[in-house]
Design an enzyme around this catalytic site. Structure first.
Site, PDB file in Angstrom:
ATOM      1  N   GLU A 110     -13.799  15.294  36.992  1.00 15.42           N
ATOM      2  CA  GLU A 110     -13.054  16.408  37.605  1.00 15.42           C
ATOM      3  C   GLU A 110     -12.352  17.167  36.458  1.00 15.42           C
ATOM      4  OE1 GLU A 110      -9.905  14.679  39.901  1.00 15.42           O
ATOM      5  OE2 GLU A 110      -9.507  16.479  41.076  1.00 15.42           O
ATOM      6  N   LYS A 154     -13.007  21.035  46.457  1.00 20.09           N
ATOM      7  CA  LYS A 154     -12.334  19.813  46.923  1.00 20.09           C
ATOM      8  C   LYS A 154     -11.509  20.059  48.192  1.00 20.09           C
ATOM      9  CE  LYS A 154      -9.403  16.112  44.973  1.00 20.09           C
ATOM     10  NZ  LYS A 154      -8.654  15.734  43.741  1.00 20.09           N
ATOM     11  N   CYS A 194     -12.941  13.180  43.375  1.00 21.34           N
ATOM     12  CA  CYS A 194     -11.844  12.227  43.230  1.00 21.34           C
ATOM     13  C   CYS A 194     -11.239  11.756  44.557  1.00 21.34           C
ATOM     14  CB  CYS A 194     -10.780  12.819  42.302  1.00 21.34           C
ATOM     15  SG  CYS A 194      -9.765  11.520  41.555  1.00 21.34           S
TER      16      CYS A 194
HETATM   17  C1  ACM Z   1      -7.218  12.918  42.131  1.00 20.31           C
HETATM   18  O1  ACM Z   1      -7.694  13.269  43.213  1.00 20.31           O
HETATM   19  N1  ACM Z   1      -7.468  13.590  41.042  1.00 20.31           N
HETATM   20  C2  ACM Z   1      -6.409  11.701  42.028  1.00 20.31           C
END
Ligand code: ACM
Length: 265
Positions: free
Chosen positions: A38, A109, A142
């Site tokens: 990420e 995301k 993530c």
């Molecule tokens: C995250 O979602 N970067 C912990």
């Protein structure tokens, strides 16, 4: 096919150096698919929206995206990478997929973690599966790991491999991904980063290493363990993810009791 993660150690704000360092290594990797962390180009801990504004890029015309596309064309491989995206006046924590023919797709995301909620907009790209020839792949980022629905939806849409760019700080994800793979009979490639960022007083973030490739039967095919930059590679047969049967009488998708789950959603 050969699937890989690259566990990196980006320096916050040094996008050009971070990208060039990754690309230099990508040129020596023998793989069909490689997953990067990420925010692989920028680092993670943004302090303000104006700082995000300095580091975001438009996709696909942004510089880092174009550099990845060049590398994918030259090496004839597929790359999944997380980066900070600007779209009109909004910022997204995004993951892109590029390949030998150029830009393929983007995932923004959905489950934003902690301060990401202050700077980024919740993703508006439905979970999508891309056929890259050797496999059907889906992307999540993530913290999406804590929401089983993310992998479930991708698996139900036919994904063989979940590509999972990450900047993990909570300890449980590497173990949890074993369950995500088992309960959906898919492969997962989690590409984490290493290092510490303490750009905000009282908010020290230590990234937990342990990038991994997990098989549909829950086996860890490759896991980083020594808090170092690492390229992990596993030879996998994505077709094994299409078999959802675990006994002659149990197919984990057909056995789902959907009518009993319905009122909960
Ligand atoms: C995250 O979602 N970067 C912990």
């Amino acid at each position: 096919m050969r699937a890989a993660f690259f566990q990196t150690s980006p320096i916050f704000g040094k996008s050009e150096a971070n990208v060039e360092k990754v690309l230099a290594k990508i040129h020596s990797i023998d793989a069909h698919l490689i997953v990067l962390p990420e925010f692989f180009n920028t680092g993670y801990q943004f302090k303000s929206k104006s700082e995000v504004f300095q580091l975001v890029e438009e996709v696909p015309k942004g510089w880092a995206t174009q550099r990845l596309i060049e590398a994918a064309k030259k090496k004839r491989l597929f790359i999944v990478a997380g980066l900070a995206e600007r779209y009109c006046s909004r910022f997204y924590n995004s993951s892109i997929l590029v390949g030998p023919k150029g830009f393929i797709g983007i995932y923004r995301k959905m489950h934003l973690f902690w301060n990401e909620k202050r700077f980024f907009t919740i993703g508006n790209t439905p979970f999508k599966v891309y056929n890259i020839g050797t496999a059907r792949i889906g992307m999540m980022i993530c913290f999406d790991w804590l929401f089983p629905e993310a992998v479930r939806v991708l698996a139900l849409k036919g994904a063989d491999i979940i590509c999972h760019p990450s900047n993990l700080v909570l300890p449980h994800c590497p173990q949890a991904m074993i369950t995500r793979c088992l309960e959906n009979r898919v492969f997962a490639i989690t590409a984490n980063r290493i290092g510490i960022e303490k750009r905000i007083k009282g908010q020290k973030l230590k990234f937990i290493d342990q990038s991994e490739i997990v098989a549909p039967n829950g086996r860890i095919l490759c896991r980083a363990s020594d808090n170092k930059e690492k390229i992990g590679i596993a030879e996998i047969d994505p077709r094994t993810a299409q078999n959802k049967s675990i006994t002659p009488l149990n197919n984990i998708f057909k056995d789902r009791m959907k009518k009993f789950y319905k009122p909960l959603i």
